[in-house]
Design a protein around this motif. Sequence first.
Motif, PDB file in Angstrom:
ATOM      1  N   ASP A   6       0.780  -1.154   0.054  1.00 15.98           N
ATOM      2  CA  ASP A   6       0.149  -0.013   0.013  1.00 15.98           C
ATOM      3  C   ASP A   6       0.831   1.272   0.126  1.00 15.98           C
ATOM      4  O   ASP A   6       0.337   2.431  -0.419  1.00 15.98           O
ATOM      5  N   GLU A   7       2.159   1.305   0.195  1.00 11.86           N
ATOM      6  CA  GLU A   7       3.112   2.251   0.419  1.00 11.86           C
ATOM      7  C   GLU A   7       3.681   2.714  -1.085  1.00 11.86           C
ATOM      8  O   GLU A   7       4.183   3.640  -1.392  1.00 11.86           O
ATOM      9  N   GLU A 104       4.958  -0.006 -12.671  1.00  5.79           N
ATOM     10  CA  GLU A 104       3.311  -0.418 -13.031  1.00  5.79           C
ATOM     11  C   GLU A 104       3.159  -1.051 -11.703  1.00  5.79           C
ATOM     12  O   GLU A 104       3.840  -1.717 -11.141  1.00  5.79           O
ATOM     13  N   ILE A 105       1.844  -0.821 -11.274  1.00  5.83           N
ATOM     14  CA  ILE A 105       1.442  -1.582 -10.103  1.00  5.83           C
ATOM     15  C   ILE A 105      -0.166  -2.235 -10.353  1.00  5.83           C
ATOM     16  O   ILE A 105      -1.182  -1.533 -10.937  1.00  5.83           O
ATOM     17  N   ASP A 106      -0.326  -3.376 -10.237  1.00  2.42           N
ATOM     18  CA  ASP A 106      -1.497  -4.027 -10.500  1.00  2.42           C
ATOM     19  C   ASP A 106      -2.271  -4.318  -9.039  1.00  2.42           C
ATOM     20  O   ASP A 106      -1.838  -5.181  -8.319  1.00  2.42           O
ATOM     21  N   GLN A 107      -3.190  -3.507  -8.709  1.00  4.51           N
ATOM     22  CA  GLN A 107      -3.821  -3.776  -7.509  1.00  4.51           C
ATOM     23  C   GLN A 107      -4.439  -5.132  -7.111  1.00  4.51           C
ATOM     24  O   GLN A 107      -4.191  -5.470  -6.226  1.00  4.51           O
ATOM     25  N   LYS A 113       5.922  -3.992 -11.727  1.00  2.00           N
ATOM     26  CA  LYS A 113       6.760  -4.035 -12.714  1.00  2.00           C
ATOM     27  C   LYS A 113       7.661  -2.835 -12.116  1.00  2.00           C
ATOM     28  O   LYS A 113       7.302  -1.747 -11.992  1.00  2.00           O
ATOM     29  N   LEU A 114       9.181  -3.142 -12.077  1.00  8.00           N
ATOM     30  CA  LEU A 114      10.110  -2.200 -11.800  1.00  8.00           C
ATOM     31  C   LEU A 114      11.213  -1.913 -12.899  1.00  8.00           C
ATOM     32  O   LEU A 114      11.587  -3.026 -13.656  1.00  8.00           O
ATOM     33  N   ILE A 133       7.646  -8.348  -9.752  1.00  9.53           N
ATOM     34  CA  ILE A 133       7.734  -8.996  -8.325  1.00  9.53           C
ATOM     35  C   ILE A 133       6.226  -9.124  -8.177  1.00  9.53           C
ATOM     36  O   ILE A 133       5.368  -8.391  -8.560  1.00  9.53           O
ATOM     37  N   LEU A 134       6.026  -9.764  -6.938  1.00 12.71           N
ATOM     38  CA  LEU A 134       4.668 -10.046  -6.363  1.00 12.71           C
ATOM     39  C   LEU A 134       4.906  -9.507  -4.980  1.00 12.71           C
ATOM     40  O   LEU A 134       5.839  -9.970  -4.201  1.00 12.71           O
ATOM     41  N   LYS A 135       3.938  -8.826  -4.348  1.00 15.57           N
ATOM     42  CA  LYS A 135       4.194  -8.067  -3.028  1.00 15.57           C
ATOM     43  C   LYS A 135       2.853  -8.565  -2.205  1.00 15.57           C
ATOM     44  O   LYS A 135       2.109  -8.148  -2.378  1.00 15.57           O
TER      45      LYS A 135
END
Length: 137
Positions: A6-7, A104-107, A113-114, A133-135
Amino acid sequence: MAVSFDELYIGQEYKKVFNVTEQKGQVFAEVSEDYNLLHLDEEYAKNTMFKGRIAHGMLVASFISGVLGNDFPGYGTIYLGQELQFVRPVHYGDEISVIIKVLEIDQESRKIKLSTLCQNQFGKNVIEGYAQILKKE
């Protein structure tokens, strides 16, 4: 340092500096079983296009993994993939900055993507690439 999912935000950057030592090169050669003389034998390497020993490209790339797993985003990061281009040689004694940028961030899937960039002490890119990555946390 760890950053929660979330950050994270698009455009966010993180930088960490590493020293490329002969000791790290020797340990990497032993772990990877890559004993290419270009990395280990100065006499041999003097007669190559590099005019001396260079560090293993994957040793330098491994600094990216260290940043992702420990620092940014840190704990709870799952490394899914990496694209790399080795654009300049790295020599023992170089100081490498790993620069990570959120692209990119897929919620829904929590995949990120970094941009993954490594620069030497002169500000020249030595590795350029992208990671996914997956967080979970």
